[in-house]
Design an enzyme around this catalytic site. Structure first.
Site, mmCIF file in Angstrom:
data_model
loop_
_atom_site.group_PDB
_atom_site.id
_atom_site.type_symbol
_atom_site.label_atom_id
_atom_site.label_comp_id
_atom_site.label_asym_id
_atom_site.label_seq_id
_atom_site.Cartn_x
_atom_site.Cartn_y
_atom_site.Cartn_z
ATOM 1 N N ASP A 44 0.826 -1.208 0.000
ATOM 2 C CA ASP A 44 0.000 0.000 0.000
ATOM 3 C C ASP A 44 0.862 1.260 0.000
ATOM 4 O O ASP A 44 2.057 1.229 0.318
ATOM 5 C CB ASP A 44 -0.882 -0.021 1.258
ATOM 6 N N GLU B 216 -5.479 -1.253 -6.856
ATOM 7 C CA GLU B 216 -6.555 -0.349 -6.436
ATOM 8 C C GLU B 216 -6.796 0.677 -7.547
ATOM 9 O O GLU B 216 -7.559 0.419 -8.461
ATOM 10 C CB GLU B 216 -6.214 0.321 -5.108
ATOM 11 N N GLU C 50 -13.589 1.912 0.800
ATOM 12 C CA GLU C 50 -12.962 2.505 1.983
ATOM 13 C C GLU C 50 -13.352 3.975 2.158
ATOM 14 O O GLU C 50 -13.206 4.532 3.250
ATOM 15 C CB GLU C 50 -11.438 2.380 1.904
#
Length: 318
Positions: A80, A129, A135
């Site tokens: 991430d 992503e 989210e």
């Protein structure tokens, strides 16, 4: 384990566990439950201080970490917080992919730009992503008013480029409430393509659903043989069909604030149909209307959707 899902992500800060166990205890528990673990990592190139940090940046530390993961039965990682699209960052992506292949690990690049076809060279790259996903019910109110039309745009735009880790199908509310129906949320599992389809709701959010919906989630394919856009217009609605083995899964999404009837034309299906199960909107946003449809009477079915609603139709072939 209850839903027979093959993988479970252990998210950020697993390196700081201090409530009676550590990550190795968690990995052992996952193995006991016959669920393959995935671990989250910080790319350590960006602004966020969540750990673990600085384990993947250098070849020697990265390969040591990957060898440990393989020895512990970890099947993949989620990396991430990549901060830019520079040449050095692109090279970093490829370095991770190259080293992962040696240790039989999958990867999901999160907080990352859109995919660039790397999965054709590196089939262990499962998803990226590169999208405003679920989210953003949690981080800010980004999706509170825009989720429905946004979701009806992505099949025509972002998801055409490559696998998309939206983390779809969240039934419960977080900091900012859903305005989409549960039928809409369930349909995202078919409308959106990702080799790792990351269910991100609380466990109780899935356990609270009807038995038929829980069974649908448990049996959802991970690989699609064919995809057909049946109808749609960006931001307004989409009806999209995907085939896996002897079943077609058809997702319908209403992106508008009005009730809408979506037509599903099954004339594209070759051969006899065994049965059709429809998971449609109920009277309220958080309810389902589950029906068995006659496959013999007609090839076009009209499905009524709530405002910002949706449906899934499972067509089983003989």
């Amino acid at each position: 384990a209850d839903f027979h899902l093959p993988y479970m992500l252990i998210d950020a800060e697993w390196d700081e566990m201090g409530n009676g166990g550590n990550v190795e205890d968690a990995l052992a528990y996952a193995k006991q439950k016959k669920v393959a673990p995935l671990l989250w990592y910080n790319s350590s190139t960006a602004w966020c201080a969540f750990g673990p940090l600085y384990r993947l940046n250098k070849p020697e530390t990265r390969q040591k970490e990957f060898a440990w993961l393989e020895s512990m039965g970890v099947k993949g990682i989620k990396v991430d917080f990549f901060s830019q699209d520079s040449i050095s960052t692109m090279n970093y992506f490829v370095d991770i992919l190259e080293d992962e292949a040696k240790y039989h690990l999958m990867v999901n690049f999160h907080g990352a730009p859109i995919p660039r076809g790397w999965q054709r060279t590196y089939p262990h790259m499962m998803s990226v992503e590169g999208v405003y996903g679920a989210e953003w019910y949690n981080n800010k109110e980004t999706l509170t008013d825009s989720a429905a039309w946004h979701n009806c745009t992505l099949p025509f735009t972002r998801n055409v480029v490559g696998p998309m880790d939206y983390t779809p199908c969240t039934f419960t509310d977080s900091q900012h409430p859903h305005i989409t129906s549960n039928g809409h949320e369930l349909a995202l599992l078919v409308a959106f393509e990702s080799a790792l389809q990351h269910l991100a709701d609380r466990p109780e959010g899935y356990h609270a659903q009807p038995a038929e919906v829980r069974s649908f989630i448990s049996s959802l394919p991970t690989v699609w043989d064919d995809t057909k856009l049946l109808s749609g217009y960006p931001s307004s609605y989409v009806v999209l069909a995907r085939k896996s083995g002897a079943c077609w899964y058809i997702a319908g999404l209403n992106g508008t604030n009005e009730k809408k009837s979506l037509a599903v034309d099954l004339s594209f299906i070759q051969g006899p149909v065994k049965e059709i199960t429809l998971y449609a909107d109920g009277k309220e946003r958080n309810q389902f209307d589950i029906q068995m449809l006659s496959a013999l009477k007609k090839s076009v079915h009209e499905v009524d959707c709530l405002p910002r609603g949706g449906f899934v139709m499972k067509v089983s072939l003989d």
